[in-house]
Each structure stands twice: as C-alpha cells, then as structure tokens.
Design a protein around this motif. Structure first.
Motif, PDB file in Angstrom:
ATOM      1  N   GLN A   1       0.839  -1.194   0.000  1.00 58.19           N
ATOM      2  CA  GLN A   1       0.000   0.000   0.000  1.00 58.19           C
ATOM      3  C   GLN A   1       0.881   1.253   0.000  1.00 58.19           C
ATOM      4  OE1 GLN A   1      -3.279   0.288  -0.113  1.00 58.19           O
ATOM      5  NE2 GLN A   1      -4.187  -1.651   0.570  1.00 58.19           N
ATOM      6  N   MET A   2       0.853   1.967  -1.150  1.00 54.12           N
ATOM      7  CA  MET A   2       1.654   3.181  -1.301  1.00 54.12           C
ATOM      8  C   MET A   2       0.875   4.376  -0.755  1.00 54.12           C
ATOM      9  SD  MET A   2       4.309   2.036  -3.109  1.00 54.12           S
ATOM     10  CE  MET A   2       4.801   0.832  -4.339  1.00 54.12           C
ATOM     11  N   ILE A   3       1.454   5.088   0.242  1.00 52.06           N
ATOM     12  CA  ILE A   3       0.836   6.289   0.783  1.00 52.06           C
ATOM     13  C   ILE A   3       1.893   7.387   0.850  1.00 52.06           C
ATOM     14  CG2 ILE A   3      -0.917   5.059   2.111  1.00 52.06           C
ATOM     15  CD1 ILE A   3       0.776   5.380   4.585  1.00 52.06           C
ATOM     16  N   GLY A   4       1.457   8.647   0.878  1.00 45.00           N
ATOM     17  CA  GLY A   4       2.414   9.753   0.989  1.00 45.00           C
ATOM     18  C   GLY A   4       1.863  11.042   0.431  1.00 45.00           C
ATOM     19  N   PHE A   5       2.722  12.106   0.463  1.00 47.61           N
ATOM     20  CA  PHE A   5       2.311  13.412  -0.035  1.00 47.61           C
ATOM     21  C   PHE A   5       2.131  13.379  -1.548  1.00 47.61           C
ATOM     22  CE2 PHE A   5       4.239  14.769   3.996  1.00 47.61           C
ATOM     23  CZ  PHE A   5       3.300  15.696   4.444  1.00 47.61           C
ATOM     24  N   VAL A   6       1.293  14.285  -2.041  1.00 50.56           N
ATOM     25  CA  VAL A   6       1.117  14.466  -3.478  1.00 50.56           C
ATOM     26  C   VAL A   6       2.446  14.909  -4.091  1.00 50.56           C
ATOM     27  CG1 VAL A   6      -0.009  15.874  -5.246  1.00 50.56           C
ATOM     28  CG2 VAL A   6      -1.324  15.032  -3.300  1.00 50.56           C
ATOM     29  N   GLY A   7       2.804  14.258  -5.219  1.00 51.60           N
ATOM     30  CA  GLY A   7       3.989  14.660  -5.956  1.00 51.60           C
ATOM     31  C   GLY A   7       5.287  14.123  -5.436  1.00 51.60           C
ATOM     32  N   HIS A   8       5.246  13.203  -4.459  1.00 52.90           N
ATOM     33  CA  HIS A   8       6.487  12.659  -3.902  1.00 52.90           C
ATOM     34  C   HIS A   8       6.919  11.363  -4.574  1.00 52.90           C
ATOM     35  CE1 HIS A   8       7.135  15.022   0.058  1.00 52.90           C
ATOM     36  NE2 HIS A   8       6.442  15.765  -0.811  1.00 52.90           N
ATOM     37  N   GLY A   9       6.188  10.921  -5.614  1.00 52.23           N
ATOM     38  CA  GLY A   9       6.691   9.819  -6.429  1.00 52.23           C
ATOM     39  C   GLY A   9       6.063   8.461  -6.181  1.00 52.23           C
ATOM     40  N   LYS A  10       4.791   8.420  -5.660  1.00 58.31           N
ATOM     41  CA  LYS A  10       4.143   7.119  -5.447  1.00 58.31           C
ATOM     42  C   LYS A  10       3.923   6.403  -6.771  1.00 58.31           C
ATOM     43  CE  LYS A  10       0.657   8.881  -3.030  1.00 58.31           C
ATOM     44  NZ  LYS A  10       0.064   8.767  -4.327  1.00 58.31           N
ATOM     45  N   SER A  11       3.308   7.084  -7.701  1.00 58.91           N
ATOM     46  CA  SER A  11       3.027   6.450  -8.994  1.00 58.91           C
ATOM     47  C   SER A  11       4.316   6.091  -9.720  1.00 58.91           C
ATOM     48  CB  SER A  11       2.171   7.377  -9.863  1.00 58.91           C
ATOM     49  OG  SER A  11       0.929   7.638  -9.227  1.00 58.91           O
ATOM     50  N   SER A  12       5.345   6.942  -9.600  1.00 63.30           N
ATOM     51  CA  SER A  12       6.630   6.640 -10.234  1.00 63.30           C
ATOM     52  C   SER A  12       7.258   5.394  -9.622  1.00 63.30           C
ATOM     53  CB  SER A  12       7.584   7.837 -10.079  1.00 63.30           C
ATOM     54  OG  SER A  12       7.108   8.946 -10.821  1.00 63.30           O
ATOM     55  N   LEU A  13       7.089   5.216  -8.283  1.00 64.28           N
ATOM     56  CA  LEU A  13       7.625   4.010  -7.645  1.00 64.28           C
ATOM     57  C   LEU A  13       6.887   2.770  -8.161  1.00 64.28           C
ATOM     58  CD1 LEU A  13       9.523   2.669  -5.649  1.00 64.28           C
ATOM     59  CD2 LEU A  13       7.824   3.085  -3.848  1.00 64.28           C
TER      60      LEU A  13
ATOM     61  N   VAL B   1       0.845  -7.394  -5.051  1.00 58.65           N
ATOM     62  CA  VAL B   1       0.052  -6.390  -5.759  1.00 58.65           C
ATOM     63  C   VAL B   1       0.466  -5.019  -5.250  1.00 58.65           C
ATOM     64  CG1 VAL B   1      -2.263  -5.505  -6.235  1.00 58.65           C
ATOM     65  CG2 VAL B   1      -1.904  -7.962  -6.006  1.00 58.65           C
ATOM     66  N   LEU B   2       0.741  -4.104  -6.168  1.00 61.29           N
ATOM     67  CA  LEU B   2       1.061  -2.719  -5.812  1.00 61.29           C
ATOM     68  C   LEU B   2      -0.226  -1.909  -5.813  1.00 61.29           C
ATOM     69  CD1 LEU B   2       4.174  -2.299  -8.160  1.00 61.29           C
ATOM     70  CD2 LEU B   2       4.192  -2.853  -5.715  1.00 61.29           C
ATOM     71  N   VAL B   3      -0.464  -1.172  -4.732  1.00 60.52           N
ATOM     72  CA  VAL B   3      -1.680  -0.367  -4.618  1.00 60.52           C
ATOM     73  C   VAL B   3      -1.278   1.094  -4.504  1.00 60.52           C
ATOM     74  CG1 VAL B   3      -3.787   0.050  -3.321  1.00 60.52           C
ATOM     75  CG2 VAL B   3      -2.859  -2.261  -3.454  1.00 60.52           C
ATOM     76  N   ASP B   4      -1.700   1.880  -5.504  1.00 59.21           N
ATOM     77  CA  ASP B   4      -1.396   3.306  -5.542  1.00 59.21           C
ATOM     78  C   ASP B   4      -2.592   4.068  -4.982  1.00 59.21           C
ATOM     79  OD1 ASP B   4      -0.227   5.702  -5.998  1.00 59.21           O
ATOM     80  OD2 ASP B   4      -0.391   5.649  -8.196  1.00 59.21           O
ATOM     81  N   ASN B   5      -2.388   4.741  -3.841  1.00 62.24           N
ATOM     82  CA  ASN B   5      -3.464   5.481  -3.186  1.00 62.24           C
ATOM     83  C   ASN B   5      -3.353   6.975  -3.483  1.00 62.24           C
ATOM     84  OD1 ASN B   5      -4.852   3.413  -1.403  1.00 62.24           O
ATOM     85  ND2 ASN B   5      -2.720   3.129  -0.783  1.00 62.24           N
ATOM     86  N   PRO B   6      -4.481   7.701  -3.453  1.00 58.89           N
ATOM     87  CA  PRO B   6      -4.414   9.161  -3.632  1.00 58.89           C
ATOM     88  C   PRO B   6      -3.525   9.795  -2.569  1.00 58.89           C
ATOM     89  CG  PRO B   6      -6.673   8.387  -3.765  1.00 58.89           C
ATOM     90  CD  PRO B   6      -5.851   7.225  -3.290  1.00 58.89           C
ATOM     91  N   GLY B   7      -2.703  10.759  -2.962  1.00 55.63           N
ATOM     92  CA  GLY B   7      -1.805  11.401  -2.022  1.00 55.63           C
ATOM     93  C   GLY B   7      -2.490  12.491  -1.215  1.00 55.63           C
ATOM     94  N   PHE B   8      -1.778  12.992  -0.214  1.00 56.01           N
ATOM     95  CA  PHE B   8      -2.334  14.064   0.605  1.00 56.01           C
ATOM     96  C   PHE B   8      -1.447  15.301   0.499  1.00 56.01           C
ATOM     97  CE2 PHE B   8      -0.041  10.973   3.250  1.00 56.01           C
ATOM     98  CZ  PHE B   8       0.995  11.744   3.766  1.00 56.01           C
ATOM     99  N   THR B   9      -2.064  16.474   0.654  1.00 57.20           N
ATOM    100  CA  THR B   9      -1.332  17.738   0.569  1.00 57.20           C
ATOM    101  C   THR B   9      -0.900  18.225   1.932  1.00 57.20           C
ATOM    102  OG1 THR B   9      -3.415  18.944   0.626  1.00 57.20           O
ATOM    103  CG2 THR B   9      -2.515  18.412  -1.551  1.00 57.20           C
ATOM    104  N   LYS B  10      -1.635  17.834   2.958  1.00 53.29           N
ATOM    105  CA  LYS B  10      -1.245  18.143   4.323  1.00 53.29           C
ATOM    106  C   LYS B  10      -1.598  16.939   5.187  1.00 53.29           C
ATOM    107  CE  LYS B  10      -5.616  20.396   5.537  1.00 53.29           C
ATOM    108  NZ  LYS B  10      -6.237  21.600   6.132  1.00 53.29           N
ATOM    109  N   LEU B  11      -0.913  16.872   6.314  1.00 49.26           N
ATOM    110  CA  LEU B  11      -1.099  15.702   7.164  1.00 49.26           C
ATOM    111  C   LEU B  11      -1.688  16.149   8.496  1.00 49.26           C
ATOM    112  CD1 LEU B  11      -0.705  12.675   7.153  1.00 49.26           C
ATOM    113  CD2 LEU B  11       1.561  12.987   8.113  1.00 49.26           C
ATOM    114  N   ASP B  12      -3.018  15.831   8.669  1.00 53.02           N
ATOM    115  CA  ASP B  12      -3.686  16.108   9.939  1.00 53.02           C
ATOM    116  C   ASP B  12      -4.506  14.883  10.321  1.00 53.02           C
ATOM    117  OD1 ASP B  12      -5.845  16.174   8.213  1.00 53.02           O
ATOM    118  OD2 ASP B  12      -6.023  18.368   8.248  1.00 53.02           O
TER     119      ASP B  12
END
Length: 715
Positions: A511-523, A563-574
């Motif tokens: 499960q790929m998680i992280g900020f938007v634009g940090h390269g989840k889909s590229s990974l 299985v690789l799972v690409d999740n929508p990224g987040f812009t802020k973490l709260d």
C-alpha cells in the motif's frame, strides 16, 4: 370420522319375528359402526294401530315414505326399526317399535320386552295412546318399569342418587284423537296438568285396589322424573288417509310441529354411567346385551359388557389418536430439530384433545391410566419418527455430498492438490461444495450435522495438503534462495516465485501512501519495470510535481503473490488525512480499479476467499524535510498503520540524487525516531529518464526483497 349420510329409508334394528328370539340386524349394526357422533335416540311406543309410525314420520319431516303405515287390523311394524337423521353435532335416530297388545304375538312378556328395550335405548321415549290416559296404559308402563328398575336403579334415584347405570329418558305421553275438554273442577287445565293429575295418588287410599293404583303412579313418577304431555285431535276426516299430508287437520299439523320443536329443544344426547355419550359403535355393541338382559333378568351381563366395551373402546381411541399423531407428523417436511419439536408439540396436543373428546368415561377405570398409556405411546412414536427423519436426512445429505465431491473432484487421491497452490485449490473447491450443499433444499434435520462431520472428516486430508504444499514451497524457496544481495537475477527470481501457498492469505498488498507529488506512482512504474523483461511503461500515470494524478485507489499486479496499490496522495497531514489514509490500508474490494496488465483488459473485480497481507509503504521525497507538526502527524500515521497491519511501515525516500545530503540524513534520523526499521533511498525511473541502470534496479529489488522478508517474519 364424519357422520353418515342421511338414511332416508328405515331399517330394522331389532328383529322380533313370531316364534323366534329377538336379535340385532347385522346390517343395522354396520350402519351404527359408522356413526361417530353422539346419538339422540327418540323412540315411540304404544298399542298397535295407534298411529305411531305416522307420528314418527312427521317428526322426521317425511309424511310420505319412511316408516310403513298400516290401514288394517294387522300390525305393520315387527321389532324395532330405526331411521338416522344427521345433525351438526349429533345424529338423531328415530325408533319405531312394534305395537303393544298385538294378538298375533299373544304374549305380554313380549310387550314388556319391547317397552324395556325402548326405555334402555332411548334418550326420549314417546308413549302413544289413543283417546285418554287410562289405567290400562298405566299398568303396562308400570310392569315395564318393574322389569327395568333393576337396570335403571330406580331405588337409587328415589334416594336422590343419580349414579345408576343409565339415565331415565325424557318421557312424552301423546294422547291421540283426544276429544274431551281440558277442564278440571271449575276451570281449564293444561296438557301437562292433565298428565300430572293422572299420575297423582288417589285419595283417600282405603282399599287394596287403591293402594295398588297409587303404587303404580308413584313408580311411574319415579321412573320418569322429566315428563311432558301432548294431546292431538283427530288428524283427518273419517274418509281421508293420514298418509296424505294435505288432508291433515290444521290443529293436528300445528300440534305435530309443537311436538317436533319440543323434542328438538329438550332432547339430550343419550349418556351412560359417568356421562359417557352414546355413539353408534357403542350402541351397536350394547344392544345385544340389552336384549340378553331383558330376556334373562341378569344385570351382570350388562355390567360386564359396559366394562368390556369401555376397555375395548379406549384401546381403539388410543390407536386412533396414535394414528392421528403419526399422520400429522408425516404431513410436513422438517428441516431442523426445533421444527420437529414444535410439530411434535402441536400433534401431541391434537391427539390428546381427540382422546379426551372420545374417551369412554367408565367410573370403574381411572382415565389417567389410559391417558398416561397414550402419552407413553406417543413419546415412543416421537422417537420412532425422529429416527426416521434422521435416517432419511442423513442418507439424503451423504448422497448429496458424495455427488458434489465427485463433480468437484474433491477427493484425497486427487494429485492436483498435492502441488504448488494445491491448498488454495482445495479450499476453493471445499467452499464451492459447501455453497452448493447449502443451496440444496429439503435436506432435513441432519443437514448441518452431516456437513460438519464431512468437514471434520476431510480435515486430515487438508492438513496433508497444507504440509505437502509447505514442503514444496520451502523446497521452491530454497531453489530460489538469495545468496548474493548484489545479484539482481537472484533477487528477481526470488520475488517472482515467492508464494503464500502454505498460509491462509490471498495476496501481499504493498500500500503506497504519501504526499502528493512525492513519487508514489513513479515508484509503482519503477517496481513494474524492475520486475519486467519488457521496457518501461507509464502504467500508473506519472504525475507532475505537486499535482495529484492519482484520484482513486488503483491496483497493479506485480507477481502472482504481490500487488502494488497506488493510493491518492495528501497535501497536508492532519487527523482527518490520517484517518483517510488508514481507511485505504485495507484489502482490495470490488470498487478497486485494477491497472492494465501487459496489454490485457483492465480487471475490475477480484474475488478472494482469504484476507490480504497489508504492507504499508510511505513514499517521501528526500528533497523535503518535516517540520515539527508534520513529524508528529507522520509518527501517528506510522504508529496507527503498524497497529492495523502488524508490519512496521517501510519508508522509501525518492529523489535521492537531487536531495541534499544533510536533508537526507536528517530525514533518515527522524524516521528512525519513529521506530521505522526499513528506510530505502531509491531513485525512481520516469518517463523522461528510464534507461535501465543496475544500481537503480538493485535498490528497487532490494526493497521488494525485504518486504517479503518482513512478511515471512510476521506471518
């Protein structure tokens, strides 16, 4: 048993031919045996040629036909004849007796026998006499009562004890062709007063003759405590026939209706000692004994017969109640033990109600003994029926499982289970069998029991399959063992051939998680590229910096197990974003969008029978540090992910080449403080830069290898 159809024509009940003994007509007995309803028996007695048959025909509502009516001095009725008239809750039986004083019989004993039989049988006794109530009629009734008193226990009734063998019938005296005025002394009197005046003592009682007459009157009053009188005028003119209803005098017709109405309202069901209702079968058995009693004056005959009938009758009622229970128990299909118990309770109640309604109430027998006997019999039948249901259901269910197991080839000797993936195949086939089994209707009370026995029976077989697969998996993993962590070929083969075949999980979800634009889909693209023998493809949709390309969860099969799972990224973490990310870290569902696999059509649905292993992977660009608030929130996300998945999240630091060494070192230190063990610095392949480089491949494959090592350690 329903009442018999109307018997429109009379049939001789007791034959009384000249020179022969009285006997019961067998054909009449057969009719009585079919009448299960209680009986109201109305008999008519009196001198021959006094109009008895015509009067009882009118009571039946049938002036024409019915009992034969004579027009000569020869008596038409011989013995006692009966006619059955069904009612809603009882059967009315009309009895026409042969006339008293028939010169052809020439025997007073015969008259007394007929009178006694009518009295013993009837619940209503009509004495039909012409002109007046006279002394001769009183004496005939008295002699009949003298002959019957030891049967009816008149003395007991005189003392106030109503416990005799039989109740006295309702007595109706019908005076025919009455032409006198109903007056006594200075005024008019009623018909009943006329009867009571005829039965009261003569005073003063001075002579033996008067004493004798008073004895007669006292005996009749005691014999017939309930009595009524009806007076009829001449039915027709002297030239007309009484058979023609249209010729009857108006007063005669009215009086006939009054008599019929009175009988309808006051006649009771004939009962025996203890209040036992008389039914057709009981009457049919008692009549021969009544004949013996009046012929021999031996009361023990009747006593013994009633006791015998009660025992025999109650045995038949127990048998009928048992048959009723069995029929009802077999009338409904039973699926569960609870349904069986409910049906038993209902059928038991119905059988007991039937028994209590038909039971012969003999005071000499304790009815509880028969009731207990019936209960014991029904409980035995319950056990028999339950065994029958169990045996039938067990055979049906075993045959069904045998048929399903053959069609699914679910057998211990099937070699296709003793291979890689065999346990998964076995589990799939077992679940299919259970599903098909449960869909089958009318399996009966043993359905769940037989299924569980079968599943327990194949547990050793399943364990053998699991152990075989485990050994094969260990052997296979040994074959692809990684001896050199710098050998990309070994790493790639190990990852490609890794299986979860000996564990109760379906797939490993990264499960790929992280900020938007940090390269989840590229990974995702990089992992697919490193594991593929083909060229680079942007299958995950590489985004632009700081702009989200992935809007929904998407899954990309990497191997048969991963299985690789690409999740929508987040812009802020709260706290809200942490909750949203944790909700994504779950198994795949039908709303998951699957990526295209090597030119195949997208997979939109995934059916699994076992859970997935979740491996959370946090992707973070090495170019971006974490402030204090982000550090705290990130720590909460990692801790919560660990609790949910049981695996401490991996951290992949992307953009390694563009990162400052101090920032990279600072990030690694902060993630170590969060207790992260696996931190991998990786340079992703991109659309603009995807020339295969050994070091980049090695970093990606090493990351995937340690994912599997953690899975082995935890699961």
């Amino acid at each position: 048993m329903p009442p018999i159809p109307p018997v429109t024509q009379p049939i001789c009940l007791i034959e009384n031919d000249v020179g022969k003994k009285m006997r019961v007509n067998p054909e009449a007995q057969k009719i009585l045996e079919k009448i299960s309803h209680p009986l109201v028996l109305v008999s008519i007695v009196g001198p021959y040629r006094s109009g008895k048959s015509s009067l009882i025909n009118m009571l039946a509502g049938d002036q024409r036909g019915g009992f034969p009516v004579g027009h000569t001095v020869e008596a038409k009725t011989r013995g006692i004849w009966m006619r059955c008239v069904p009612r809603s809750d009882h059967t009315l039986i009309l009895l026409d007796t042969e006339g008293l004083g028939d010169v052809m019989k020439g025997s007073q004993h015969n008259d007394f026998a007929v009178l006694s039989l009518a009295m013993l049988i009837s619940s209503v006794m009509i004495y039909n006499e012409k002109t007046t109530i006279n002394q001769d009629a009183l004496e005939k009734l008295y002699k009949m009562s003298e002959q019957s008193e030891w049967i009816l226990d008149r003395k007991a009734r005189e003392d106030g004890d109503v416990g005799g063998w039989e109740e006295s019938p309702l007595f109706i005296w019908v005076v025919r062709d009455f032409t006198l005025k109903l007056e006594l002394g200075a005024g008019p009197i009623s018909e009943d007063e006329y009867l009571e005046n005829s039965l009261k003592d003569i005073t003063p009682e001075k002579s033996p003759n008067t004493q004798y007459k008073n004895e007669i009157r006292r005996a009749l009053r005691a014999m017939f405590p309930v009595r009524k009188c009806f007076q009829f005028g001449v039915p027709t003119s002297s030239t007309q026939s009484v058979e023609d209803k249209g010729n009857l005098q108006e007063d005669f017709v009215r009086k006939s209706k009054e008599l019929s109405q009175y009988i309808h309202e006051n006649a009771k069901v004939k009962t025996l000692q203890g209040g036992q209702p008389m039914t057709g079968p009981i009457l049919g058995k008692l009549i021969p004994k009544y004949i013996d009693v009046v012929s021999t004056n031996n009361i023990s005959i009747l006593v013994d017969q009633i006791s015998h009938i009660s025992v025999e009758h109650n045995e038949q009622i127990i048998a009928s109640a048992t048959k009723l229970y069995e029929d009802k128990m077999g009338s409904k299909f039973i699926n569960t033990e609870r349904e069986f118990q409910d049906l038993h309770d209902a059928c038991m109640d119905e059988a007991m109600r039937y028994f209590q309604g038909c039971y012969f109430k003999d005071p000499n027998e304790e009815w509880t003994k028969s009731e207990d006997k019936l209960k014991t019999t029904l409980m035995k039948k319950k056990d028999d029926v339950w065994k029958m249901w169990k045996d039938s259901s067990e055979k049906t269910c075993k045959d069904l499982i045998q048929r399903l197991s053959e069609s699914l080839k679910l057998k211990p000797d099937q070699q296709h289970y003793h291979a890689a993936g065999g346990h998964q195949k076995f589990t799939r086939d077992k679940n299919r069998l259970v599903s098909e089994y449960n869909k089958e209707a009318k399996k009966g009370v043993m359905a769940e029991h037989v299924l569980q026995d079968y599943l327990k029976e194949i547990e050793p077989m399943e364990e053998i399959i699991k152990q075989t697969e485990k050994k094969l998996s260990e052997k296979k993993n040994q074959e692809y063992k990684v001896d050199n962590m710098t050998d990309t070929g070994q790493l790639s083969r190990y990852i490609s051939n890794y299986r979860l075949e000996n564990r109760n999980y379906d797939s490993i979800l990264i499960q790929m998680i992280g900020f938007v634009g940090h390269g989840k889909s590229s990974l995702v693209n990089s992992c697919l590229y490193a594991m593929s023998s083909k060229g680079f493809q942007d299958r995950a949709g590489e985004g632009r910096t700081n702009e989200a390309e992935t809007m929904i969860r998407k899954a990309y099969p990497l191997t048969e197990t991963m299985v690789l799972v690409d999740n929508p990224g987040f812009t802020k973490l709260d706290s809200c974003e942490i909750f949203a990310q944790l909700n994504n870290c779950v198994g795949l569902s039908k709303d998951m969008v699957w990526g295209v696999n090597e030119g195949l059509e997208p997979i939109t649905e995934r059916k699994v029978n076992k859970p997935d292993i979740i491996v959370p992977v946090l992707i973070h660009s090495a170019k971006y540090s974490l402030n204090d608030q982000e550090f705290t929130s990130m720590k909460e996300l990692i801790t919560s992910s660990h609790k949910r998945s049981r695996i401490m999240p991996f951290v992949v630091l992307t953009n390694r080449q563009d990162a400052k060494s101090d920032v990279l070192k600072e990030l690694e230190g902060k993630f170590h403080k969060m207790h992260v063990e696996q931190i991998h610095a990786i340079e992703n392949y991109t659309r603009s830069d995807h020339v295969a480089i050994r070091k980049q491949h090695l970093d990606i494959l090493t990351f995937l290898y340690y994912v599997l090592q953690n899975v082995d350690f935890i699961f």
